[in-house]
Design a protein around this motif. Structure first.
Motif, PDB file in Angstrom:
ATOM      1  N   LEU A   1      44.056  63.603  36.059  1.00  0.00           N
ATOM      2  CA  LEU A   1      45.293  63.273  36.769  1.00  0.00           C
ATOM      3  C   LEU A   1      45.027  63.019  38.256  1.00  0.00           C
ATOM      4  O   LEU A   1      45.658  62.143  38.860  1.00  0.00           O
ATOM      5  CB  LEU A   1      46.334  64.372  36.579  1.00  0.00           C
ATOM      6  N   GLY A   2      44.100  63.760  38.837  1.00  0.00           N
ATOM      7  CA  GLY A   2      43.739  63.516  40.239  1.00  0.00           C
ATOM      8  C   GLY A   2      43.134  62.135  40.428  1.00  0.00           C
ATOM      9  O   GLY A   2      43.485  61.402  41.359  1.00  0.00           O
ATOM     10  N   PHE A   3      42.218  61.763  39.538  1.00  0.00           N
ATOM     11  CA  PHE A   3      41.609  60.433  39.590  1.00  0.00           C
ATOM     12  C   PHE A   3      42.667  59.353  39.424  1.00  0.00           C
ATOM     13  O   PHE A   3      42.724  58.383  40.181  1.00  0.00           O
ATOM     14  CB  PHE A   3      40.542  60.300  38.499  1.00  0.00           C
ATOM     15  N   LEU A   4      43.522  59.518  38.424  1.00  0.00           N
ATOM     16  CA  LEU A   4      44.560  58.537  38.134  1.00  0.00           C
ATOM     17  C   LEU A   4      45.514  58.373  39.313  1.00  0.00           C
ATOM     18  O   LEU A   4      45.800  57.245  39.752  1.00  0.00           O
ATOM     19  CB  LEU A   4      45.324  58.980  36.882  1.00  0.00           C
ATOM     20  N   THR A   5      45.981  59.474  39.856  1.00  0.00           N
ATOM     21  CA  THR A   5      46.907  59.426  40.988  1.00  0.00           C
ATOM     22  C   THR A   5      46.249  58.804  42.214  1.00  0.00           C
ATOM     23  O   THR A   5      46.818  57.918  42.862  1.00  0.00           O
ATOM     24  CB  THR A   5      47.428  60.840  41.313  1.00  0.00           C
ATOM     25  N   ALA A   6      45.034  59.252  42.536  1.00  0.00           N
ATOM     26  CA  ALA A   6      44.328  58.717  43.705  1.00  0.00           C
ATOM     27  C   ALA A   6      44.072  57.220  43.558  1.00  0.00           C
ATOM     28  O   ALA A   6      44.266  56.458  44.514  1.00  0.00           O
ATOM     29  CB  ALA A   6      43.018  59.465  43.921  1.00  0.00           C
TER      30      ALA A   6
ATOM     31  N   HIS B   1      45.767  55.014  41.758  1.00  0.00           N
ATOM     32  CA  HIS B   1      47.037  54.281  41.878  1.00  0.00           C
ATOM     33  C   HIS B   1      47.514  54.226  43.332  1.00  0.00           C
ATOM     34  O   HIS B   1      47.933  53.171  43.816  1.00  0.00           O
ATOM     35  CB  HIS B   1      48.132  54.905  41.009  1.00  0.00           C
ATOM     36  N   LEU B   2      47.449  55.354  44.011  1.00  0.00           N
ATOM     37  CA  LEU B   2      47.885  55.378  45.414  1.00  0.00           C
ATOM     38  C   LEU B   2      46.994  54.502  46.285  1.00  0.00           C
ATOM     39  O   LEU B   2      47.490  53.798  47.176  1.00  0.00           O
ATOM     40  CB  LEU B   2      47.915  56.817  45.931  1.00  0.00           C
ATOM     41  N   MET B   3      45.693  54.524  46.034  1.00  0.00           N
ATOM     42  CA  MET B   3      44.775  53.681  46.795  1.00  0.00           C
ATOM     43  C   MET B   3      45.061  52.209  46.541  1.00  0.00           C
ATOM     44  O   MET B   3      45.077  51.401  47.462  1.00  0.00           O
ATOM     45  CB  MET B   3      43.329  54.039  46.420  1.00  0.00           C
ATOM     46  N   GLU B   4      45.295  51.866  45.289  1.00  0.00           N
ATOM     47  CA  GLU B   4      45.632  50.489  44.935  1.00  0.00           C
ATOM     48  C   GLU B   4      46.887  50.029  45.685  1.00  0.00           C
ATOM     49  O   GLU B   4      46.926  48.918  46.218  1.00  0.00           O
ATOM     50  CB  GLU B   4      45.847  50.365  43.421  1.00  0.00           C
ATOM     51  N   HIS B   5      47.896  50.886  45.768  1.00  0.00           N
ATOM     52  CA  HIS B   5      49.125  50.532  46.492  1.00  0.00           C
ATOM     53  C   HIS B   5      48.853  50.327  47.986  1.00  0.00           C
ATOM     54  O   HIS B   5      49.399  49.408  48.593  1.00  0.00           O
ATOM     55  CB  HIS B   5      50.203  51.600  46.294  1.00  0.00           C
ATOM     56  N   GLU B   6      48.033  51.191  48.570  1.00  0.00           N
ATOM     57  CA  GLU B   6      47.705  51.049  49.994  1.00  0.00           C
ATOM     58  C   GLU B   6      46.949  49.752  50.263  1.00  0.00           C
ATOM     59  O   GLU B   6      47.238  49.050  51.228  1.00  0.00           O
ATOM     60  CB  GLU B   6      46.875  52.247  50.482  1.00  0.00           C
ATOM     61  N   VAL B   7      45.978  49.448  49.425  1.00  0.00           N
ATOM     62  CA  VAL B   7      45.202  48.217  49.589  1.00  0.00           C
ATOM     63  C   VAL B   7      46.113  47.006  49.403  1.00  0.00           C
ATOM     64  O   VAL B   7      46.072  46.056  50.196  1.00  0.00           O
ATOM     65  CB  VAL B   7      44.008  48.193  48.612  1.00  0.00           C
ATOM     66  N   GLU B   8      46.934  47.034  48.386  1.00  0.00           N
ATOM     67  CA  GLU B   8      47.847  45.915  48.118  1.00  0.00           C
ATOM     68  C   GLU B   8      48.801  45.691  49.303  1.00  0.00           C
ATOM     69  O   GLU B   8      49.021  44.558  49.729  1.00  0.00           O
ATOM     70  CB  GLU B   8      48.635  46.193  46.836  1.00  0.00           C
ATOM     71  N   ARG B   9      49.347  46.781  49.830  1.00  0.00           N
ATOM     72  CA  ARG B   9      50.261  46.688  50.978  1.00  0.00           C
ATOM     73  C   ARG B   9      49.568  46.044  52.173  1.00  0.00           C
ATOM     74  O   ARG B   9      50.096  45.132  52.803  1.00  0.00           O
ATOM     75  CB  ARG B   9      50.765  48.089  51.344  1.00  0.00           C
ATOM     76  N   GLN B  10      48.357  46.492  52.468  1.00  0.00           N
ATOM     77  CA  GLN B  10      47.613  45.960  53.616  1.00  0.00           C
ATOM     78  C   GLN B  10      47.283  44.483  53.432  1.00  0.00           C
ATOM     79  O   GLN B  10      47.450  43.685  54.350  1.00  0.00           O
ATOM     80  CB  GLN B  10      46.329  46.777  53.829  1.00  0.00           C
ATOM     81  N   LEU B  11      46.818  44.109  52.246  1.00  0.00           N
ATOM     82  CA  LEU B  11      46.449  42.713  52.007  1.00  0.00           C
ATOM     83  C   LEU B  11      47.659  41.790  52.086  1.00  0.00           C
ATOM     84  O   LEU B  11      47.567  40.686  52.633  1.00  0.00           O
ATOM     85  CB  LEU B  11      45.753  42.573  50.646  1.00  0.00           C
ATOM     86  N   LYS B  12      48.798  42.238  51.556  1.00  0.00           N
ATOM     87  CA  LYS B  12      50.034  41.438  51.647  1.00  0.00           C
ATOM     88  C   LYS B  12      50.461  41.290  53.109  1.00  0.00           C
ATOM     89  O   LYS B  12      50.825  40.198  53.553  1.00  0.00           O
ATOM     90  CB  LYS B  12      51.169  42.090  50.844  1.00  0.00           C
ATOM     91  N   ALA B  13      50.421  42.396  53.862  1.00  0.00           N
ATOM     92  CA  ALA B  13      50.855  42.370  55.260  1.00  0.00           C
ATOM     93  C   ALA B  13      49.940  41.504  56.127  1.00  0.00           C
ATOM     94  O   ALA B  13      50.413  40.724  56.963  1.00  0.00           O
ATOM     95  CB  ALA B  13      50.926  43.792  55.820  1.00  0.00           C
ATOM     96  N   ASP B  14      48.638  41.639  55.933  1.00  0.00           N
ATOM     97  CA  ASP B  14      47.688  40.942  56.805  1.00  0.00           C
ATOM     98  C   ASP B  14      47.402  39.510  56.392  1.00  0.00           C
ATOM     99  O   ASP B  14      47.032  38.691  57.234  1.00  0.00           O
ATOM    100  CB  ASP B  14      46.355  41.701  56.869  1.00  0.00           C
ATOM    101  N   GLY B  15      47.537  39.199  55.092  1.00  0.00           N
ATOM    102  CA  GLY B  15      47.160  37.856  54.667  1.00  0.00           C
ATOM    103  C   GLY B  15      47.974  37.265  53.551  1.00  0.00           C
ATOM    104  O   GLY B  15      47.663  36.181  53.061  1.00  0.00           O
TER     105      GLY B  15
END
Length: 155
Positions: free
Chosen positions: A15-20, A22-36
């Motif tokens: 569950l720790g791996f899964l949560t981390a 997913h949360l990392m994927e959301h952070e990366v996605e947010r940054q890539l959308k915002a910056d490019g």
């Protein structure tokens, strides 16, 4: 195959791996959308091409490298091609193969998002681990990835 329930430590790890992840994927996605204005999948395609010899890969190799289905990859490369970030060309040595190649505009798009991407990775993953933990973490996740690739390729 063992059908017993996961132990508390197994469940905690999973569950720790899964949560981390997913949360990392959301952070990366947010940054890539915002910056490019790009998705993580598009970034993975562009960075794979950027890192390849001559900044190009056969579509089949690109699919394996990015772990995107061939049909999904075709769709995403078509979208990237429409924006001038990638171009497809025929392969002279194999009439069945098609190259995907990073364009200058694609390299510029990557240059725009890479600093923010590196920062997100450092802030949310790298900085949370000591150098020794980072080495161990790299070994562990790569062992899991290798196992999963072997199983996928055996099918």
């Amino acid at each position: 195959m063992n059908n017993d329930a996961l132990s508390p430590s197994e469940l905690r790890a999973w569950l720790g791996f899964l949560t981390a992840s997913h949360l990392m994927e959301h952070e990366v996605e947010r940054q890539l959308k915002a910056d490019g204005g790009m998705s993580h999948g598009e970034f993975e395609i562009l960075i794979s091409l950027f890192m390849a010899d001559d900044r190009r890969l056969r579509m089949s190799d690109l699919a394996r490298r990015t772990m995107i289905s061939k049909s999904r990859l075709t769709y995403q490369v078509t979208q990237l091609e429409r924006h001038g970030l990638v171009r497809r060309t025929d392969c002279d040595s194999d009439r069945r193969a098609v190259w995907a190649e990073l364009t200058a505009k694609g390299a510029d798009a990557l240059a725009m998002v890479r600093p923010g991407h590196r920062q997100v990775v450092r802030d949310n993953l790298i900085s949370q681990l000591s150098p020794e933990e980072l080495e161990l973490f790299g070994d562990l996740v790569n062992r899991v990835a290798d196992r999963l690739r072997e199983r996928r390729d055996a099918r």
